[in-house]
Design a protein around this motif. Structure first.
Motif, short mmCIF file in Angstrom:
data_model
loop_
_atom_site.label_atom_id
_atom_site.label_comp_id
_atom_site.label_asym_id
_atom_site.label_seq_id
_atom_site.Cartn_x
_atom_site.Cartn_y
_atom_site.Cartn_z
N LYS A 173 1.01 -1.05 -0.26
CA LYS A 173 -0.18 0.33 -0.24
C LYS A 173 0.74 1.31 0.42
CE LYS A 173 -4.04 -2.26 2.33
NZ LYS A 173 -4.15 -2.23 3.88
N LYS A 174 1.86 0.65 0.42
CA LYS A 174 2.94 2.07 0.70
C LYS A 174 4.37 2.03 -0.60
CE LYS A 174 2.40 2.77 5.65
NZ LYS A 174 1.97 3.81 5.86
N SER A 175 4.48 2.83 -0.68
CA SER A 175 5.45 3.58 -2.11
C SER A 175 6.83 3.48 -1.88
CB SER A 175 5.49 4.70 -2.67
OG SER A 175 3.84 4.86 -3.02
N GLY A 176 7.75 2.93 -2.58
CA GLY A 176 9.67 3.18 -2.33
C GLY A 176 9.23 4.21 -1.52
N GLY A 177 10.14 4.27 -0.63
CA GLY A 177 10.86 5.27 0.19
C GLY A 177 10.00 6.37 1.42
N ASN A 178 8.37 5.43 1.55
CA ASN A 178 7.45 5.98 2.37
C ASN A 178 7.00 4.45 3.17
OD1 ASN A 178 7.51 8.59 1.82
ND2 ASN A 178 7.00 7.60 -0.52
N GLY A 179 7.73 3.74 3.32
CA GLY A 179 7.60 2.17 3.99
C GLY A 179 6.86 1.19 3.87
N ALA A 180 7.26 1.65 2.11
CA ALA A 180 7.11 -0.25 1.42
C ALA A 180 8.39 -1.01 2.08
CB ALA A 180 7.51 0.41 -0.03
N ALA A 181 9.29 -0.69 2.68
CA ALA A 181 9.99 -1.73 2.64
C ALA A 181 9.62 -2.72 4.53
CB ALA A 181 11.69 -1.59 3.14
N ARG A 182 9.48 -1.58 4.61
CA ARG A 182 8.54 -2.01 6.49
C ARG A 182 7.74 -2.90 6.54
NH1 ARG A 182 8.13 1.25 12.06
NH2 ARG A 182 6.98 -0.06 13.31
N GLU A 183 6.27 -2.38 5.54
CA GLU A 183 5.60 -3.50 5.43
C GLU A 183 5.85 -4.50 4.70
OE1 GLU A 183 1.25 -2.68 2.27
OE2 GLU A 183 2.68 -1.10 2.69
N MET A 184 6.72 -4.74 4.11
CA MET A 184 6.93 -5.87 3.35
C MET A 184 7.47 -6.58 4.70
SD MET A 184 10.50 -6.55 1.48
CE MET A 184 11.09 -8.00 1.42
N ILE A 185 8.91 -6.46 5.35
CA ILE A 185 8.79 -6.75 6.74
C ILE A 185 7.76 -7.70 7.33
CG2 ILE A 185 10.84 -6.69 8.68
CD1 ILE A 185 12.03 -5.19 6.48
N GLU A 186 6.92 -6.76 7.66
CA GLU A 186 5.64 -6.75 9.33
C GLU A 186 5.00 -7.64 8.15
OE1 GLU A 186 3.61 -3.10 10.01
OE2 GLU A 186 5.44 -3.11 11.45
N TYR A 187 4.43 -8.04 7.33
CA TYR A 187 3.95 -8.97 5.59
C TYR A 187 4.56 -10.14 6.73
CZ TYR A 187 1.41 -11.42 2.53
OH TYR A 187 0.92 -12.53 1.81
N ILE A 188 5.58 -10.45 6.73
CA ILE A 188 6.69 -11.28 6.19
C ILE A 188 6.87 -12.12 8.00
CG2 ILE A 188 8.85 -12.61 6.50
CD1 ILE A 188 9.62 -10.88 3.91
N LEU A 189 6.83 -11.00 8.95
CA LEU A 189 6.65 -11.34 10.39
C LEU A 189 5.67 -12.13 10.29
CD1 LEU A 189 8.79 -8.42 12.24
CD2 LEU A 189 9.87 -10.98 11.53
N LYS A 190 4.79 -11.28 10.23
CA LYS A 190 3.17 -12.08 10.39
C LYS A 190 2.56 -13.89 10.18
CE LYS A 190 0.77 -7.42 10.76
NZ LYS A 190 -0.15 -6.54 10.11
N GLU A 191 3.04 -13.17 9.33
CA GLU A 191 3.65 -14.93 8.12
C GLU A 191 4.06 -16.19 9.12
OE1 GLU A 191 2.07 -16.14 4.69
OE2 GLU A 191 0.76 -14.36 5.81
N ASP A 192 4.78 -15.72 9.37
CA ASP A 192 6.52 -16.17 9.93
C ASP A 192 5.36 -16.73 11.67
OD1 ASP A 192 7.13 -16.82 7.49
OD2 ASP A 192 9.17 -15.66 7.69
N SER A 193 4.77 -16.29 12.14
CA SER A 193 4.36 -16.02 13.79
C SER A 193 5.42 -15.03 14.25
CB SER A 193 4.02 -16.86 13.56
OG SER A 193 2.94 -17.68 13.10
N LEU A 194 6.23 -13.73 13.91
CA LEU A 194 7.38 -13.18 14.52
C LEU A 194 6.40 -11.94 14.73
CD1 LEU A 194 10.20 -14.32 12.52
CD2 LEU A 194 9.52 -15.35 14.60
N TYR A 195 5.57 -11.27 14.12
CA TYR A 195 4.94 -10.34 14.65
C TYR A 195 4.44 -10.24 16.12
CZ TYR A 195 2.55 -6.14 13.53
OH TYR A 195 2.37 -4.74 13.02
#
Length: 165
Positions: free
Chosen positions: A135-157
């Protein structure tokens, strides 16, 4: 489970703008929230991250060092070949890898990894080829969004949240 994150830089960790001063100093802007999540991934979880970018900049090397990103490859023409070398060194496979990219030179790599992301400002062909469009653009939180997505998928959130609460 994802063990390795791959980041493009321009248009992904930055908004894609490149600014030059009159003495030809290059400037880029990085998002602090992205950095916060990347440091959690690298330092607190002890997982691997890499930057694979088509341009070259001293600023990228500096930022990667700040974020504890172990692998930094710049001026890369074939990002998939570089990824293959990293996977070989780390004893990992594509399914253990997630990547984020925004333009056509990222496509081959994005199509091979286990989980692929594109920021909202990515090229349409890239957005149509990845698993998740942020939902976020590059340089505006997209990398964090990616990491949080993965953390949720891997039960690490929860671990991510509890680190700061």
């Amino acid at each position: 489970m994802i063990e390795l994150l791959i980041f493009d830089v321009d248009g992904t960790l930055t908004n894609g703008d490149i600014m030059y001063s009159s003495d030809l100093q290059e400037y880029k802007t990085f998002n602090v929230n992205d950095g916060f999540a990347i440091v959690f991934w690298t330092k607190y979880l002890g997982k691997k991250a890499a930057i694979i970018t088509g341009r070259e900049s001293k600023i990228v090397e500096y930022r990667a060092n700040e974020l504890k990103i172990e692998y930094v490859y710049q001026n890369v023409k074939d990002k998939l070949a570089v990824l293959d070398n990293i996977l070989k060194k780390e004893g990992l496979n594509y399914n253990q890898t997630a990547a984020i990219g925004d333009d056509l030179n990222d496509l081959k790599m994005l199509k091979k990894v286990g989980l692929s992301f594109a920021p909202q400002n990515a090229h349409e062909l890239v957005k149509n080829s990845v698993n998740v469009v942020c939902k976020k653009s590059g340089g505006n939180g997209a990398a964090r969004e990616m990491i949080e997505y993965i953390l949720k998928e891997d039960s690490l959130y929860e671990e991510f949240l509890n680190q700061w609460l």
